[in-house]
Design a protein around this motif. Structure first.
Motif: not given
Length: 428
Positions: A181-196, A316-319
């Motif tokens: 689940v930790v990997a899932g949480l980190l992956a979710a953050m990465a996905a949000g960063v990608l959209v941003s 850019f980085w804050n978005v």
């Protein structure tokens, strides 16, 4: 020029007529008071409503049930509402804003009266109502925190919905494939960063309209996740879409506090992370060098550029940071709540989070309270439907959205966000 102005040499400000923004709160409270009289008095219901404060587990301290006579309490609440609506006229006459505590007392009294009216002859599980409200508010709070950061930096973040949805999808798949689940949480953050990252690239680098980019990204993520769900996850859900639930963590001592203890301190790690996120964003935004730089590029980018701040890089980085926070909220849908990804699992939560940002005045704490309000309204319609409320089911389904519209339009109306929000910065 008046005689007084001529003799004293001063300018006297004319007493202009009230503008709508001066008396809109009075009109709003008066309208709600009229509806309260109609519902609680004209269509009042006889009987007793019972509020239960049990948590469903062994409580250290047992809070007895509270029985309320619906008609008597409703009559008293309606009278108080009319008096308080009239009392707001004194603030209006003095050209003063009606205090938030005044509106809060007004709302709480009518809320209790409405709950008593709707649950006549039934027992309302009040602790369960609060717990469910918090559960529905968690992704809204994460979304609101991301929205506050992004818009304080000068970028309108309409893509919160897409960031939540991408985080929900990726967290479910990665957590299932890695059994972590930790990997899932980190992956979710990465996905949000990608959209941003996409939002920031088009909005900041290529000066594309930020609202249009956000709407397009929401549609793109929705279509992509639906396609992958239908062609991939539905074919082998046990392999790709059956992630483990986050375990419940009980905080010793605090969880034994009556009513609020089980609600706040018997939660999964992602709920505790939302507490941390709100505190860190608030402190960082108003009490650190990072927050000062962030707010400066959102309020006056020319001045920030003059003192050596790279405006577009800071934005850019804050978005991107905002996207990571929102993506974490998306993981709550699959790892902390539903347990598996389904089509459009967010159901417009991103837009509600955006409304919470506006309702909260781009302040992390007030935006959190707004998200909790919307989550409460959403859970309330479910609870009232379960206990057999006389309110039609279609009206109950409308409740969260009606509350959102009333809160933003009725209590906020025209509001000013960060001065440079939505405006691309072109270095001269």
């Amino acid at each position: 020029m008046t005689t007084l102005e001529a003799t004293t040499g001063t300018t006297v400000k004319a007493d202009t007529a009230f503008r709508f923004k001066d008396w809109k709160t009075l009109v709003f409270l008066s309208t709600i008071a009229v509806f309260a009289v109609l519902l609680l008095v004209v269509f009042g219901r006889s009987g007793t409503s019972t509020f239960s404060f049990a948590s469903g587990q062994t409580d250290l301290v047992t809070v007895p049930n509270l029985s309320i006579p619906a008609r008597g309490f409703g009559l008293a609440a309606a009278i108080i509402a009319v008096l308080m609506a009239g009392g707001s006229a004194f603030y209006t006459r003095a050209r003063r804003k009606v205090p938030r505590w005044y509106i809060a007392i007004f709302a709480v009294i009518l809320l209790i009266a409405f709950l008593a009216w709707a649950s006549v002859g039934h027992t309302l599980p009040f602790t369960g109502l609060l717990a469910g409200s918090l559960a529905l508010s968690v992704p809204l709070i994460f979304g609101a925190m991301g929205g506050v950061i992004s818009e304080r930096a000068g970028v309108i973040n309409v893509a919160i919905e897409g960031q939540l949805l991408s985080g929900a999808f990726v967290s479910a798949v990665v957590a299932q494939l890695t059994h972590s689940v930790v990997a899932g949480l980190l992956a979710a953050m990465a996905a949000g960063v990608l959209v941003s990252f996409v939002l920031a690239s088009f909005a900041i680098t290529y000066f594309v309209d930020q609202v249009i980019v956000g709407v397009v990204l929401n549609g793109l993520v929705l279509g992509l996740t639906n396609f992958l769900y239908q062609t991939w996850l539905t074919q082998d859900g046990s392999t790709f879409d059956s992630p483990a639930h986050l375990p419940t963590i009980v905080v010793p001592g605090l969880s034994a506090i009556p009513v609020i203890g089980p609600v706040l301190f018997k939660q999964t790690i992602i709920v505790y992370l939302v507490y941390v996120a709100v505190a860190v964003v608030f402190f960082g935004l108003f009490h650190t060098k990072w927050g000062l730089r962030l707010r400066s590029v959102g309020e006056h980018p020319q001045a920030a550029d003059t003192v050596g701040i790279n405006v577009n890089r800071t934005r850019f980085w804050n978005v991107s940071l905002a996207g990571a926070i929102v993506g974490l909220g998306g993981a709550y849908f699959t790892l902390g709540s539903v347990g598996a990804f389904t089509e459009n699992v967010t159901s417009g939560a991103g837009y509600i989070a955006l409304a919470a940002v506006i309702f909260g005045g781009w302040n992390p704490l007030r935006a959190t309270l707004a998200a909790l309000l919307f989550g409460f309204a959403n859970n309330l319609q479910s609870v009232l439907g379960i206990i057999g409320s006389p309110v039609p089911s279609d009206l109950l389904l409308m409740l969260p959205y009606v509350v959102t519209i009333v809160a933003v339009a009725g209590l906020v109306g025209r509001s000013r966000g960060p001065n440079a929000s939505g405006k691309p910065y072109i270095k001269s």
